[in-house]
Design a protein around this motif. Structure first.
Motif, short mmCIF file in Angstrom:
data_model
loop_
_atom_site.label_atom_id
_atom_site.label_comp_id
_atom_site.label_asym_id
_atom_site.label_seq_id
_atom_site.Cartn_x
_atom_site.Cartn_y
_atom_site.Cartn_z
N ARG A 184 18.98 21.49 57.00
CA ARG A 184 20.00 22.14 56.16
C ARG A 184 19.69 23.62 55.99
O ARG A 184 20.59 24.47 56.11
CB ARG A 184 20.08 21.44 54.80
N GLU A 185 18.43 23.93 55.71
CA GLU A 185 18.03 25.33 55.54
C GLU A 185 18.21 26.11 56.84
O GLU A 185 18.67 27.26 56.82
CB GLU A 185 16.58 25.38 55.09
N ARG A 186 17.87 25.50 57.97
CA ARG A 186 18.01 26.19 59.26
C ARG A 186 19.47 26.43 59.60
O ARG A 186 19.82 27.49 60.15
CB ARG A 186 17.33 25.37 60.35
N LEU A 187 20.32 25.47 59.27
CA LEU A 187 21.74 25.66 59.54
C LEU A 187 22.30 26.77 58.65
O LEU A 187 23.13 27.57 59.09
CB LEU A 187 22.51 24.36 59.33
N ARG A 188 21.84 26.80 57.42
CA ARG A 188 22.27 27.86 56.51
C ARG A 188 21.87 29.23 57.07
O ARG A 188 22.65 30.19 57.02
CB ARG A 188 21.67 27.64 55.12
N ARG A 189 20.65 29.32 57.63
CA ARG A 189 20.22 30.59 58.22
C ARG A 189 21.11 30.96 59.41
O ARG A 189 21.42 32.13 59.63
CB ARG A 189 18.76 30.51 58.65
N LEU A 190 21.50 29.97 60.19
CA LEU A 190 22.36 30.22 61.34
C LEU A 190 23.71 30.75 60.89
O LEU A 190 24.29 31.65 61.51
CB LEU A 190 22.52 28.94 62.16
N ILE A 191 24.24 30.19 59.82
CA ILE A 191 25.50 30.69 59.25
C ILE A 191 25.33 32.14 58.79
O ILE A 191 26.16 33.00 59.09
CB ILE A 191 25.94 29.81 58.07
N ASP A 192 24.24 32.39 58.08
CA ASP A 192 23.99 33.75 57.58
C ASP A 192 23.86 34.74 58.74
O ASP A 192 24.36 35.88 58.65
CB ASP A 192 22.71 33.78 56.74
N GLU A 193 23.22 34.33 59.82
CA GLU A 193 23.06 35.21 60.98
C GLU A 193 24.41 35.54 61.61
O GLU A 193 24.66 36.69 62.01
CB GLU A 193 22.15 34.55 62.02
N ASN A 194 25.29 34.55 61.71
CA ASN A 194 26.61 34.79 62.28
C ASN A 194 27.44 35.71 61.40
O ASN A 194 28.14 36.60 61.90
CB ASN A 194 27.34 33.47 62.49
N LEU A 195 27.36 35.52 60.10
CA LEU A 195 28.13 36.37 59.20
C LEU A 195 27.56 37.79 59.16
O LEU A 195 28.32 38.76 59.03
CB LEU A 195 28.16 35.76 57.80
N ALA A 196 26.24 37.93 59.29
CA ALA A 196 25.65 39.27 59.38
C ALA A 196 26.12 39.95 60.66
O ALA A 196 26.42 41.16 60.67
CB ALA A 196 24.13 39.17 59.35
N ASP A 197 26.23 39.17 61.75
CA ASP A 197 26.73 39.72 63.02
C ASP A 197 28.17 40.18 62.87
O ASP A 197 28.57 41.22 63.40
CB ASP A 197 26.62 38.66 64.12
N VAL A 198 28.97 39.39 62.14
CA VAL A 198 30.37 39.76 61.88
C VAL A 198 30.45 41.10 61.18
O VAL A 198 31.20 42.00 61.60
CB VAL A 198 31.04 38.66 61.02
N ARG A 199 29.69 41.25 60.12
CA ARG A 199 29.75 42.49 59.34
C ARG A 199 29.18 43.67 60.14
O ARG A 199 29.70 44.80 60.06
CB ARG A 199 28.98 42.31 58.03
N ARG A 200 28.15 43.42 60.92
CA ARG A 200 27.56 44.48 61.74
C ARG A 200 28.55 44.95 62.81
O ARG A 200 28.74 46.16 63.01
CB ARG A 200 26.27 43.98 62.38
N ARG A 201 29.18 44.01 63.48
CA ARG A 201 30.16 44.37 64.51
C ARG A 201 31.31 45.17 63.91
O ARG A 201 31.78 46.15 64.49
CB ARG A 201 30.70 43.11 65.19
N ALA A 202 31.79 44.73 62.74
CA ALA A 202 32.92 45.42 62.11
C ALA A 202 32.55 46.85 61.71
O ALA A 202 33.31 47.79 61.94
CB ALA A 202 33.39 44.64 60.88
N SER A 203 31.34 47.01 61.15
CA SER A 203 30.93 48.34 60.68
C SER A 203 30.71 49.31 61.84
O SER A 203 30.87 50.52 61.68
CB SER A 203 29.67 48.24 59.82
N ARG A 204 30.33 48.78 63.01
CA ARG A 204 30.05 49.64 64.17
C ARG A 204 31.24 49.77 65.10
O ARG A 204 31.17 50.47 66.11
CB ARG A 204 28.86 49.07 64.95
N SER A 205 32.33 49.11 64.78
CA SER A 205 33.50 49.12 65.66
C SER A 205 34.35 50.36 65.41
O SER A 205 34.08 51.16 64.50
CB SER A 205 34.35 47.87 65.42
N THR A 206 35.42 50.48 66.20
CA THR A 206 36.38 51.55 66.00
C THR A 206 37.55 51.09 65.13
O THR A 206 38.55 51.80 65.00
CB THR A 206 36.92 52.04 67.36
N LEU A 207 37.43 49.90 64.56
CA LEU A 207 38.51 49.37 63.73
C LEU A 207 38.77 50.28 62.52
O LEU A 207 37.83 50.88 61.98
CB LEU A 207 38.16 47.97 63.23
#
Length: 351
Positions: free
Chosen positions: A308-331
């Motif tokens: 459960r903890e490892r899956l939660r970390r995987l979710i957090d990693e994906n959401l961090a990737d989402v925010r990182r991609r958005a902040s570095r994009s040209t959007l």
């Protein structure tokens, strides 16, 4: 997420599509009338996330609601697509209720029994009705996009999005079922791929890109939204897996621990395999179908395994990737804000 007039317009487009199906059913007997009524019931309510993503993306990249007559039918089409997949998914899982009430299959099982059918006949009619109901909605979704008032070039791109969403979702669902029936547990990356394909494209990538296409956004923005949508969609489905194992009945829309009762091979289970507690996990999962106490024991074993903890970390990693991609994009800033809002909404669902 979207202005109230836009929400009402989407709801109206959905209602109009369902009314068209109901009107056509009138000349084809009582069973078709009952089927379209069941379809309407299956499509009613809900958060209508996917249409909101279409409209939200459209507005976030600078779209003008006064100059997009095809926006609402396209947004509505993604809700019908979702309803079709849910109906078909219930057939695959042999479910006859959803959120405590009979689904399409359940309604037609009851109809068959009322007409004197035995249990086998009732199951046959229930499954057949649900498959046909999903088929009708899939066709209606495609029809709405094909007839939307948009330039030909946009319509072609939207149909390509819809085509990809249906195909990839089918691939994910097939892999998921195949993983569930084979003796050996599939590799973690295979289970994650099936999880991604089942949900991410049709629920996030395609709606976000559809809204941007309708707004005439540049290709670089659409590419950014495609990548962001993929990570958002995977995180969303991984949260669903946590809900299916640890969420409440209200969160899951069915009995608590339903995924454990049904021995679903989700990423959560794949993560548990790598732990020393795997023998305990497998033994508790084998009897989880017997009742609430067995479900709680399986939940405890999964907790102890660290899955459960490892899956939660995987979710957090994906959401961090989402925010990182958005902040570095040209959007544009409004689109970056939309992405952050969606990531937060996914986080708030975590049980």
């Amino acid at each position: 997420m979207i202005p109230e007039p836009a929400r009402i317009a989407v709801d109206t487009a959905i209602d109009d599509a369902l009314a068209r199906l109901a009107d056509r059913a009138k000349g084809h007997g009582d069973s078709m009338t009952a089927l379209t009524a069941a379809v309407s019931a299956a499509t009613a309510g809900g958060k209508r996330l996917r249409p909101q993503l279409v409209v939200g993306s459209f507005l976030a990249v600078g779209g003008d609601l006064e100059r997009a007559p095809g926006l609402y039918p396209v947004a509505a089409a993604f809700e019908l697509l979702h309803s079709a997949f849910v109906i078909h998914d219930d057939v695959i899982d042999h479910d006859v209720t959803r959120r405590g009430v009979p689904n399409v299959a359940g309604r037609f099982r009851m109809r068959a029994r009322a007409q004197g059918a035995d249990s086998r006949g009732a199951a046959l009619l229930g499954d057949a009705a649900a498959i046909l109901a999903g088929d009708l909605l899939l066709h209606e979704a495609t029809r709405m996009v094909a007839l939307a008032d948009t330039p030909d070039a946009q319509r072609s791109r939207l149909l390509d999005l819809l085509d990809e969403a249906v195909f990839v979702s089918a691939a994910g669902e097939l892999a998921d079922v195949e993983n569930s029936v084979t003796p050996e547990l599939a590799e973690q990356d295979e289970i994650l791929a099936a999880t991604f394909n089942k949900t991410a494209v049709y629920s996030f990538t395609a709606p976000l890109c559809a809204g941007a296409i309708l707004a005439g956004a540049p290709s670089t923005w659409i590419t950014d939204l495609e990548r962001i949508g993929g990570s958002l969609g995977l995180a969303f489905q991984l949260v669903d897996d946590l809900i299916g194992a640890f969420g409440t009945a209200e969160q899951a829309g069915k009995d608590a621990g339903s995924d454990l009762r049904e021995s679903k091979r989700t990423p959560l289970i794949a993560l548990a395999r790598d732990s020393a507690q795997w023998p305990l996990v497998t033994s508790t999962l084998a009897v989880a179908h017997t009742g609430p106490i067995a479900v709680r024991e399986a939940q405890s074993a999964l907790e102890a395994s660290g899955a459960r903890e490892r899956l939660r970390r995987l979710i957090d990693e994906n959401l961090a990737d989402v925010r990182r991609r958005a902040s570095r994009s040209t959007l544009p800033p409004r689109a970056v804000t939309l992405v952050d809002t969606l990531a937060t909404a996914v986080e708030e669902r975590i049980p």
